[in-house]
Design a protein around this motif. Structure first.
Motif, PDB file in Angstrom:
ATOM      1  N   SER A  62     -33.934  50.547 -49.907  1.00  0.00           N
ATOM      2  CA  SER A  62     -32.702  51.233 -49.245  1.00  0.00           C
ATOM      3  C   SER A  62     -32.960  52.584 -48.737  1.00  0.00           C
ATOM      4  CB  SER A  62     -32.050  51.715 -50.765  1.00  0.00           C
ATOM      5  OG  SER A  62     -31.606  50.707 -51.494  1.00  0.00           O
ATOM      6  N   CYS A  65     -34.169  51.446 -44.996  1.00  0.00           N
ATOM      7  CA  CYS A  65     -32.960  50.656 -44.347  1.00  0.00           C
ATOM      8  C   CYS A  65     -32.066  51.882 -43.893  1.00  0.00           C
ATOM      9  CB  CYS A  65     -32.469  49.534 -45.118  1.00  0.00           C
ATOM     10  SG  CYS A  65     -33.489  48.100 -45.230  1.00  0.00           S
ATOM     11  N   MET A  66     -31.676  52.758 -44.577  1.00  0.00           N
ATOM     12  CA  MET A  66     -30.674  53.880 -44.236  1.00  0.00           C
ATOM     13  C   MET A  66     -31.295  54.851 -43.153  1.00  0.00           C
ATOM     14  SD  MET A  66     -28.009  53.906 -45.757  1.00  0.00           S
ATOM     15  CE  MET A  66     -27.269  55.754 -45.658  1.00  0.00           C
ATOM     16  N   GLU A  67     -32.704  55.007 -43.243  1.00  0.00           N
ATOM     17  CA  GLU A  67     -33.397  55.812 -42.245  1.00  0.00           C
ATOM     18  C   GLU A  67     -33.547  55.211 -41.048  1.00  0.00           C
ATOM     19  OE1 GLU A  67     -37.065  56.830 -44.024  1.00  0.00           O
ATOM     20  OE2 GLU A  67     -36.090  58.566 -45.647  1.00  0.00           O
ATOM     21  N   ASP A  69     -31.143  52.666 -39.894  1.00  0.00           N
ATOM     22  CA  ASP A  69     -30.223  52.091 -39.340  1.00  0.00           C
ATOM     23  C   ASP A  69     -30.272  50.371 -39.533  1.00  0.00           C
ATOM     24  OD1 ASP A  69     -27.520  52.241 -38.896  1.00  0.00           O
ATOM     25  OD2 ASP A  69     -27.873  52.209 -36.903  1.00  0.00           O
ATOM     26  N   TYR A  71     -29.349  48.693 -42.494  1.00  0.00           N
ATOM     27  CA  TYR A  71     -28.126  48.156 -43.329  1.00  0.00           C
ATOM     28  C   TYR A  71     -27.647  49.458 -43.691  1.00  0.00           C
ATOM     29  CZ  TYR A  71     -30.333  43.883 -44.444  1.00  0.00           C
ATOM     30  OH  TYR A  71     -30.872  42.655 -44.154  1.00  0.00           O
ATOM     31  N   SER A  72     -26.170  49.642 -43.842  1.00  0.00           N
ATOM     32  CA  SER A  72     -25.344  50.568 -44.402  1.00  0.00           C
ATOM     33  C   SER A  72     -25.589  50.922 -45.871  1.00  0.00           C
ATOM     34  CB  SER A  72     -23.720  50.357 -44.014  1.00  0.00           C
ATOM     35  OG  SER A  72     -23.492  49.199 -45.001  1.00  0.00           O
ATOM     36  N   LYS A  73     -24.779  51.993 -46.049  1.00  0.00           N
ATOM     37  CA  LYS A  73     -25.041  52.581 -47.408  1.00  0.00           C
ATOM     38  C   LYS A  73     -24.356  51.654 -48.390  1.00  0.00           C
ATOM     39  CE  LYS A  73     -24.574  56.802 -50.374  1.00  0.00           C
ATOM     40  NZ  LYS A  73     -24.117  58.171 -50.342  1.00  0.00           N
ATOM     41  N   GLU A  74     -22.726  51.199 -47.908  1.00  0.00           N
ATOM     42  CA  GLU A  74     -22.368  50.245 -48.813  1.00  0.00           C
ATOM     43  C   GLU A  74     -22.982  48.943 -48.945  1.00  0.00           C
ATOM     44  OE1 GLU A  74     -21.079  51.928 -46.129  1.00  0.00           O
ATOM     45  OE2 GLU A  74     -20.103  53.572 -47.306  1.00  0.00           O
ATOM     46  N   GLU A  75     -23.620  48.295 -48.004  1.00  0.00           N
ATOM     47  CA  GLU A  75     -24.445  47.042 -48.022  1.00  0.00           C
ATOM     48  C   GLU A  75     -25.676  47.355 -49.051  1.00  0.00           C
ATOM     49  OE1 GLU A  75     -23.788  45.048 -43.559  1.00  0.00           O
ATOM     50  OE2 GLU A  75     -24.923  47.008 -43.809  1.00  0.00           O
ATOM     51  N   LYS A  77     -25.816  49.220 -51.392  1.00  0.00           N
ATOM     52  CA  LYS A  77     -25.336  49.400 -52.828  1.00  0.00           C
ATOM     53  C   LYS A  77     -25.023  47.990 -53.326  1.00  0.00           C
ATOM     54  CE  LYS A  77     -23.104  53.704 -52.856  1.00  0.00           C
ATOM     55  NZ  LYS A  77     -21.623  54.619 -52.828  1.00  0.00           N
TER      56      LYS A  77
END
Length: 124
Positions: A62, A65-67, A69, A71-75, A77
């Motif tokens: 997670s 992937c956030m760092e 870009d 997947y989004s934060k919502e994806e 979760k």
């Protein structure tokens, strides 16, 4: 093939697909789980402390992937929640002397559909 983890992920997904078609849900749960685990490994590459732990990998995944870009934060979760549910189903399939109940069977079909899409789209 980009790396061996990607190859493993796709092979295990293929076995999960075949098992799903045949209604072999213990095999679906186990192979799908390891397909997802290998999918995360293929993105993360080497573990920070020698090997990936089954529940720990999703936190690294997670963050990575956030760092980057991916997947989004919502994806993420949704991904994390589904991964943890799949982990528990895989534990039941591989280690416990119990049958899947109706709720488990429905959840396996739902998770199969979700992760099949994630993995196939992730490797395009």
């Amino acid at each position: 093939m980009e790396n061996i983890y990607q190859q493993k992920s796709l092979e295990r997904l293929y076995i999960a697909e075949l098992s799903n078609k045949e209604g072999l849900l213990y095999s679906v749960a186990s192979n799908l789980y390891f397909s997802v685990f290998n999918y995360m490994q293929s993105i993360l590459k080497e573990p920070p402390h020698g090997r990936w732990k089954h529940l720990g990998i999703v936190s690294y995944f997670s963050r990575y992937c956030m760092e980057n870009d991916i997947y989004s934060k919502e994806e993420l979760k949704v991904f994390s929640k589904n991964y943890r549910e799949l982990y528990e189903l895989r534990r039941k399939a591989d280690y416990l002397d119990i049958e899947f109940d109706k709720e488990d069977r429905l959840k396996i079909y739902e998770l199969f559909s979700y992760f099949e899409e994630v993995i196939k789209n992730g490797y395009r």
